[in-house]
Motif scaffolding. Sequence first.
Motif, PDB file in Angstrom:
ATOM      1  N   PRO A  23      10.527  -1.298  -4.173  1.00 17.84           N
ATOM      2  CA  PRO A  23       9.952  -2.177  -5.632  1.00 17.84           C
ATOM      3  C   PRO A  23       9.319  -3.811  -5.324  1.00 17.84           C
ATOM      4  CG  PRO A  23      10.698  -0.475  -6.692  1.00 17.84           C
ATOM      5  CD  PRO A  23      11.233  -0.528  -5.597  1.00 17.84           C
ATOM      6  N   ALA A  24      10.427  -4.383  -4.618  1.00 16.15           N
ATOM      7  CA  ALA A  24      10.435  -5.892  -4.434  1.00 16.15           C
ATOM      8  C   ALA A  24       9.483  -6.386  -2.985  1.00 16.15           C
ATOM      9  CB  ALA A  24      11.650  -6.516  -4.577  1.00 16.15           C
ATOM     10  N   LYS A  25       9.084  -5.313  -2.025  1.00 19.08           N
ATOM     11  CA  LYS A  25       9.403  -5.292  -1.127  1.00 19.08           C
ATOM     12  C   LYS A  25       6.911  -5.035  -0.977  1.00 19.08           C
ATOM     13  CE  LYS A  25      12.454  -3.603   1.550  1.00 19.08           C
ATOM     14  NZ  LYS A  25      13.446  -2.443   2.787  1.00 19.08           N
ATOM     15  N   GLN A  26       7.129  -4.452  -2.732  1.00 19.41           N
ATOM     16  CA  GLN A  26       5.768  -3.919  -2.728  1.00 19.41           C
ATOM     17  C   GLN A  26       4.880  -5.079  -2.764  1.00 19.41           C
ATOM     18  OE1 GLN A  26       4.896  -1.321  -5.282  1.00 19.41           O
ATOM     19  NE2 GLN A  26       6.430  -0.155  -3.908  1.00 19.41           N
ATOM     20  N   ILE A  27       5.266  -6.907  -3.853  1.00 22.93           N
ATOM     21  CA  ILE A  27       5.238  -7.827  -4.038  1.00 22.93           C
ATOM     22  C   ILE A  27       5.444  -8.502  -2.974  1.00 22.93           C
ATOM     23  CG2 ILE A  27       5.377  -9.218  -6.089  1.00 22.93           C
ATOM     24  CD1 ILE A  27       5.405  -7.025  -7.155  1.00 22.93           C
ATOM     25  N   ALA A  28       6.098  -9.117  -2.115  1.00 28.50           N
ATOM     26  CA  ALA A  28       5.988  -9.982  -0.924  1.00 28.50           C
ATOM     27  C   ALA A  28       5.648  -9.187   0.280  1.00 28.50           C
ATOM     28  CB  ALA A  28       7.597  -9.977  -1.369  1.00 28.50           C
ATOM     29  N   ALA A  29       4.681  -9.711   1.109  1.00 33.34           N
ATOM     30  CA  ALA A  29       4.288  -9.591   2.090  1.00 33.34           C
ATOM     31  C   ALA A  29       4.809 -10.846   3.090  1.00 33.34           C
ATOM     32  CB  ALA A  29       2.955  -9.728   2.116  1.00 33.34           C
ATOM     33  N   PRO A  30       4.999 -10.390   4.430  1.00 32.09           N
ATOM     34  CA  PRO A  30       5.757 -11.699   4.752  1.00 32.09           C
ATOM     35  C   PRO A  30       5.136 -12.183   5.568  1.00 32.09           C
ATOM     36  CG  PRO A  30       6.978  -8.338   4.774  1.00 32.09           C
ATOM     37  CD  PRO A  30       5.802  -8.923   4.746  1.00 32.09           C
ATOM     38  N   ARG A  31       5.665 -13.608   5.818  1.00 33.83           N
ATOM     39  CA  ARG A  31       4.259 -14.295   5.972  1.00 33.83           C
ATOM     40  C   ARG A  31       4.467 -14.231   7.771  1.00 33.83           C
ATOM     41  NH1 ARG A  31       4.383 -18.188   1.463  1.00 33.83           N
ATOM     42  NH2 ARG A  31       3.868 -17.650  -0.490  1.00 33.83           N
ATOM     43  N   THR A  32       5.755 -14.439   8.144  1.00 34.95           N
ATOM     44  CA  THR A  32       5.600 -13.955   9.293  1.00 34.95           C
ATOM     45  C   THR A  32       6.779 -12.669  10.191  1.00 34.95           C
ATOM     46  OG1 THR A  32       7.633 -15.584   9.656  1.00 34.95           O
ATOM     47  CG2 THR A  32       5.593 -16.944  10.347  1.00 34.95           C
ATOM     48  N   PRO A  33       6.117 -12.148  11.556  1.00 34.44           N
ATOM     49  CA  PRO A  33       7.411 -10.976  11.969  1.00 34.44           C
ATOM     50  C   PRO A  33       8.727 -11.149  11.518  1.00 34.44           C
ATOM     51  CG  PRO A  33       5.683 -11.796  13.565  1.00 34.44           C
ATOM     52  CD  PRO A  33       5.770 -12.705  12.311  1.00 34.44           C
ATOM     53  N   GLU A  34       9.238 -12.764  12.130  1.00 35.14           N
ATOM     54  CA  GLU A  34      10.620 -12.906  11.366  1.00 35.14           C
ATOM     55  C   GLU A  34      10.780 -12.926  10.372  1.00 35.14           C
ATOM     56  OE1 GLU A  34       8.450 -15.897  12.992  1.00 35.14           O
ATOM     57  OE2 GLU A  34       8.174 -14.238  14.849  1.00 35.14           O
ATOM     58  N   LEU A  35      10.020 -13.080   9.351  1.00 31.94           N
ATOM     59  CA  LEU A  35      10.193 -12.368   8.052  1.00 31.94           C
ATOM     60  C   LEU A  35      10.437 -11.211   7.221  1.00 31.94           C
ATOM     61  CD1 LEU A  35       9.112 -15.906   6.642  1.00 31.94           C
ATOM     62  CD2 LEU A  35      11.675 -15.122   6.761  1.00 31.94           C
ATOM     63  N   ALA A  36      10.285 -10.244   8.394  1.00 33.41           N
ATOM     64  CA  ALA A  36       9.817  -9.196   7.529  1.00 33.41           C
ATOM     65  C   ALA A  36      11.175  -8.285   6.911  1.00 33.41           C
ATOM     66  CB  ALA A  36       9.470  -8.308   9.209  1.00 33.41           C
ATOM     67  N   LEU A 332       4.770  -3.357 -15.294  1.00 27.65           N
ATOM     68  CA  LEU A 332       5.045  -1.258 -13.825  1.00 27.65           C
ATOM     69  C   LEU A 332       6.489  -1.490 -12.397  1.00 27.65           C
ATOM     70  CD1 LEU A 332       2.518   0.499 -15.373  1.00 27.65           C
ATOM     71  CD2 LEU A 332       4.762   0.687 -16.180  1.00 27.65           C
ATOM     72  N   TYR A 333       6.909  -0.857 -12.425  1.00 32.28           N
ATOM     73  CA  TYR A 333       8.020  -1.573 -11.279  1.00 32.28           C
ATOM     74  C   TYR A 333       6.872  -0.824  -9.654  1.00 32.28           C
ATOM     75  CZ  TYR A 333      10.837  -2.943 -14.885  1.00 32.28           C
ATOM     76  OH  TYR A 333      11.318  -3.384 -16.805  1.00 32.28           O
ATOM     77  N   GLY A 334       6.618   0.215 -10.044  1.00 30.08           N
ATOM     78  CA  GLY A 334       5.756   0.807  -8.661  1.00 30.08           C
ATOM     79  C   GLY A 334       7.053   1.397  -8.118  1.00 30.08           C
ATOM     80  N   LYS A 335       8.144   2.078  -9.347  1.00 33.33           N
ATOM     81  CA  LYS A 335       9.001   2.874  -8.494  1.00 33.33           C
ATOM     82  C   LYS A 335       8.197   4.422  -8.182  1.00 33.33           C
ATOM     83  CE  LYS A 335      13.066   1.348 -10.762  1.00 33.33           C
ATOM     84  NZ  LYS A 335      14.077   1.634 -11.368  1.00 33.33           N
ATOM     85  N   ALA A 336       8.894   5.634  -7.074  1.00 33.09           N
ATOM     86  CA  ALA A 336       7.904   6.625  -6.419  1.00 33.09           C
ATOM     87  C   ALA A 336       8.341   7.707  -6.737  1.00 33.09           C
ATOM     88  CB  ALA A 336       8.179   6.513  -5.050  1.00 33.09           C
ATOM     89  N   GLU A 337       9.538   7.569  -7.609  1.00 28.27           N
ATOM     90  CA  GLU A 337       9.869   8.676  -8.703  1.00 28.27           C
ATOM     91  C   GLU A 337      10.207   8.356 -10.283  1.00 28.27           C
ATOM     92  OE1 GLU A 337      12.426  10.784  -6.444  1.00 28.27           O
ATOM     93  OE2 GLU A 337      11.486  10.588  -4.701  1.00 28.27           O
ATOM     94  N   SER A 338       9.655   9.657 -11.257  1.00 29.09           N
ATOM     95  CA  SER A 338      10.305   8.876 -12.380  1.00 29.09           C
ATOM     96  C   SER A 338      12.229  10.050 -12.342  1.00 29.09           C
ATOM     97  CB  SER A 338       9.241   8.834 -13.567  1.00 29.09           C
ATOM     98  OG  SER A 338       9.737   9.519 -14.024  1.00 29.09           O
ATOM     99  N   ARG A 339      12.284   9.573 -13.538  1.00 29.85           N
ATOM    100  CA  ARG A 339      13.005  10.814 -13.740  1.00 29.85           C
ATOM    101  C   ARG A 339      14.198  10.640 -15.063  1.00 29.85           C
ATOM    102  NH1 ARG A 339      16.185   8.551  -9.273  1.00 29.85           N
ATOM    103  NH2 ARG A 339      17.659   7.342 -10.207  1.00 29.85           N
ATOM    104  N   LYS A 340      14.646  11.416 -15.684  1.00 30.19           N
ATOM    105  CA  LYS A 340      14.925  11.531 -17.252  1.00 30.19           C
ATOM    106  C   LYS A 340      15.973  10.001 -17.504  1.00 30.19           C
ATOM    107  CE  LYS A 340      16.916  13.685 -21.135  1.00 30.19           C
ATOM    108  NZ  LYS A 340      16.267  12.455 -22.548  1.00 30.19           N
ATOM    109  N   GLY A 341      15.736   8.987 -17.764  1.00 32.01           N
ATOM    110  CA  GLY A 341      16.684   7.658 -18.461  1.00 32.01           C
ATOM    111  C   GLY A 341      15.797   6.473 -17.125  1.00 32.01           C
ATOM    112  N   ARG A 342      15.290   6.932 -16.125  1.00 25.64           N
ATOM    113  CA  ARG A 342      15.307   5.769 -15.479  1.00 25.64           C
ATOM    114  C   ARG A 342      13.892   4.405 -15.985  1.00 25.64           C
ATOM    115  NH1 ARG A 342      12.879   6.312  -9.080  1.00 25.64           N
ATOM    116  NH2 ARG A 342      14.148   4.889  -8.310  1.00 25.64           N
ATOM    117  N   LYS A 343      14.728   3.429 -15.545  1.00 26.56           N
ATOM    118  CA  LYS A 343      14.250   2.463 -15.848  1.00 26.56           C
ATOM    119  C   LYS A 343      12.310   2.643 -15.277  1.00 26.56           C
ATOM    120  CE  LYS A 343      17.469  -0.519 -18.018  1.00 26.56           C
ATOM    121  NZ  LYS A 343      18.336  -1.633 -17.796  1.00 26.56           N
ATOM    122  N   MET A 344      11.530   2.913 -16.011  1.00 30.19           N
ATOM    123  CA  MET A 344      10.108   2.662 -14.661  1.00 30.19           C
ATOM    124  C   MET A 344       9.299   1.214 -15.351  1.00 30.19           C
ATOM    125  SD  MET A 344      10.655   5.110 -13.293  1.00 30.19           S
ATOM    126  CE  MET A 344       8.910   5.915 -12.447  1.00 30.19           C
TER     127      MET A 344
END
Length: 373
Positions: A23-36, A332-344
Amino acid sequence: MLVASASLLNINVVILDQGPNAPAKQIAAPRTPELAHVDGAFSDPAKIRELAGKVDVLTVEIEHVDAHALADIEKETGKAVHPAPRTIQIIQDKFAQKEWLAKAGCAVSGFVDVDSTPEAIRQTGEKLGYPFMLKSRTLAYDGRGNFVVESADKVEDALKALGNRPLYAEKWVPFAKEIAVMVVRSASGEVRSYPAVETVHKENICHLVICPLRSSDPAVAARAQDVAEEAVKTLEGAGVFGVEMFLLDDGKIYINEIAPRPHNSGHYTIEACETSQYENHLRAILDLPLGSTSLKVPSAIMLNILGASPSLSEITSFADFALTVPGCAVHLYGKAESRKGRKMGHITLTGDSDAQVRARLRPLLERLPGGPS
Ligand code: ADP
Ligand code: MG
């Protein structure tokens, strides 16, 4: 949510987590290849070192990391690690955390070390009385790590549930309310707390956060802030800390546990406070001036969106309905899978009064994934 705040301040963030779509990687595009971003586990020392090689300051969003690796990196490179690795070590072992708080004079309820044997658990029952709470010392979250031992007959069940983990036990706390306070501390030691809130748990998972705390005794909220600030002052390092507490009928406050990071009970700060817990965490660890922790709305409620099944569509249809409710912010957190009790995801409702916010909450509770609550 931390990354969203960072992007507004032009702060580059490199994430260590598993998978390219964490989820966190979906928000921040690396500004340079070194910051991948780094692909791997935050319990893997080699991956933590790879991350450390790319950044100036290290911080955590979960305490189940390799704190020894962080301590070594801090010593070898002189790079700032917040909160201090020693603090993460204390907190990630709940028994060590309780001992630390008790020694520092913070109010905690009774607790004892327990071996993972039926005799030891039975003896604990005699000592603490039934019911008591058996807890895993490590890797616990959302109640996964807790077992309520109701009577001596339940000892075998308790061992089945938690027997392969290091354990300790707590006296049962017959709380009137669970409450929480987020505290932020700067690198130079300045401490500020957010308003006290009521947290409502269902099946050990946070369900609602009601802000601000209302109580027949108006002094309780300020007292809770004091208790939380004093506890955080005993720990080293900068950043935000979530302090979970029990409020008893007689007004006594016990600390349940501390999270060394932004916390679910502080999500409401994004819409309801002058500076969110995330922005203040960044300000604290980067030695920037701390922001105001004051409320900017009269009333707010946060509701967690928990998975009820593997279905993702029930999450999106709930979120679609939430968009029709005035004063409702959807996360919404962008989690790829849901399951019972998971914070989505979660929603935060704000309004002019408690009555208005509660009226806005009602239709949402009726439509929660998995059925009305
Ligand atoms: P987690 O790491 O899963 O958040 P906690 O220790 O905070 O674990 O426990 C989860 C919930 O279980 C608490 O929020 C509270 O509702 C309940 N709980 C925990 N400890 C006790 C206790 N000693 N007495 C009564 N209820 C408890
Ligand atoms: Mg907890």
